[in-house]
Enzyme design. Structure first.
Site, PDB file in Angstrom:
ATOM      1  N   CYS A  83       0.847  -1.190   0.000  1.00 37.88           N
ATOM      2  CA  CYS A  83       0.000   0.000   0.000  1.00 37.88           C
ATOM      3  C   CYS A  83       0.884   1.242   0.000  1.00 37.88           C
ATOM      4  O   CYS A  83       1.874   1.291   0.732  1.00 37.88           O
ATOM      5  CB  CYS A  83      -0.899  -0.015   1.241  1.00 37.88           C
ATOM      6  SG  CYS A  83      -2.014   1.393   1.371  1.00 37.88           S
ATOM      7  N   HIS A 104      -8.947  -3.911  -2.556  1.00 35.36           N
ATOM      8  CA  HIS A 104      -8.006  -3.171  -1.704  1.00 35.36           C
ATOM      9  C   HIS A 104      -8.423  -1.698  -1.616  1.00 35.36           C
ATOM     10  O   HIS A 104      -8.485  -1.128  -0.523  1.00 35.36           O
ATOM     11  CB  HIS A 104      -6.596  -3.312  -2.295  1.00 35.36           C
ATOM     12  CG  HIS A 104      -5.540  -2.582  -1.529  1.00 35.36           C
ATOM     13  ND1 HIS A 104      -4.606  -3.222  -0.750  1.00 35.36           N
ATOM     14  CD2 HIS A 104      -5.258  -1.256  -1.444  1.00 35.36           C
ATOM     15  CE1 HIS A 104      -3.800  -2.317  -0.208  1.00 35.36           C
ATOM     16  NE2 HIS A 104      -4.178  -1.122  -0.620  1.00 35.36           N
ATOM     17  N   GLU A 105      -8.717  -1.098  -2.766  1.00 38.09           N
ATOM     18  CA  GLU A 105      -9.102   0.324  -2.783  1.00 38.09           C
ATOM     19  C   GLU A 105     -10.486   0.521  -2.174  1.00 38.09           C
ATOM     20  O   GLU A 105     -10.737   1.516  -1.481  1.00 38.09           O
ATOM     21  CB  GLU A 105      -9.035   0.888  -4.200  1.00 38.09           C
ATOM     22  CG  GLU A 105      -7.666   0.805  -4.846  1.00 38.09           C
ATOM     23  CD  GLU A 105      -6.535   1.381  -3.996  1.00 38.09           C
ATOM     24  OE1 GLU A 105      -6.764   2.358  -3.245  1.00 38.09           O
ATOM     25  OE2 GLU A 105      -5.411   0.854  -4.085  1.00 38.09           O
ATOM     26  N   HIS A 120     -10.260   0.860   1.423  1.00 41.93           N
ATOM     27  CA  HIS A 120      -9.823   2.202   1.834  1.00 41.93           C
ATOM     28  C   HIS A 120     -11.008   3.139   2.047  1.00 41.93           C
ATOM     29  O   HIS A 120     -11.007   3.914   3.003  1.00 41.93           O
ATOM     30  CB  HIS A 120      -8.892   2.820   0.782  1.00 41.93           C
ATOM     31  CG  HIS A 120      -7.451   2.516   0.987  1.00 41.93           C
ATOM     32  ND1 HIS A 120      -6.739   2.875   2.114  1.00 41.93           N
ATOM     33  CD2 HIS A 120      -6.556   1.882   0.185  1.00 41.93           C
ATOM     34  CE1 HIS A 120      -5.486   2.489   2.005  1.00 41.93           C
ATOM     35  NE2 HIS A 120      -5.345   1.875   0.830  1.00 41.93           N
TER      36      HIS A 120
END
Length: 192
Positions: A108, A150-151, A154
């Site tokens: 990241c 993954h994003e 976030h």
């Protein structure tokens, strides 16, 4: 404009972000700046909270991952006919996940120099708006699905290290403390 990327420990990275109501020139500028920032940092994804904006926005480029993979990696991590994609995701919502999962190394931009295996679904179905506020419902697989997940995490205030075991988190504790204290070097601008 290249934006500073928030480092691990910044509270903004743990915020469950707000939906975006309307398109605007400011939003389009932010999207352009996020693409430039991500590319400058040699990333394959970047979410708005990583640049200090607590809104449901992220950008993904899995083409770069496809192009940098050897033939065996492409066969293992991309489905036939998939050569990656570049897309902006606004107000995304994952509406389906495969039962099939796979482990792969993740890193990241907000947590530099830490790379660990994370288990994620092999494919996802996601609803989102693109940068023109056109609605899409698409299914993605392999590496592309992993980057999106993954994003997406976030914008929900979840970091990839939150998905690691307590033991693994303990092993990387010293590195995390260095990141939080600003004692790291990156080729891109970081902000505590």
């Amino acid at each position: 404009m290249k934006l500073p990327i928030l480092a691990y420990g910044n509270k903004t990275l743990k915020v469950d972000c707000d939906a975006i109501a309307t398109n605007s020139d400011d939003l389009n500028k932010l999207i352009d700046d996020m693409w430039e920032t991500m590319e400058h940092a040699y990333g394959c994804g970047l979410a708005a909270p990583q640049v200090g904006e607590t809104i449901q926005l992220f950008v993904v480029d899995s083409i770069v991952m496809y192009e940098n993979a050897d033939i065996d990696e492409r066969k293992a991590n991309f489905i036939e006919g998939d050569e990656g994609m570049r897309e902006t995701f606004i107000n995304a919502r994952i509406i389906g996940k495969s039962d099939e999962t796979w482990d792969e190394i993740e890193g990241c931009l907000s947590i530099p120099d830490i790379f660990k295996r994370v288990t994620r679904p092999w494919s996802i179905t996601i609803e989102y708006l693109d940068r023109d506020f056109k609605a899409h419902t698409k299914t993605f697989h392999g590496t592309t699905a992993r980057i999106i997940q993954h994003e997406y995490d976030h914008i929900r205030g979840v970091l990839f290290i939150d998905r690691l075991s307590a033991f693994t988190k303990k092993l990387i504790g010293t590195k995390l403390k260095k990141i939080m204290s600003g004692k790291i070097f990156t080729d891109y601008r970081m902000k505590q």
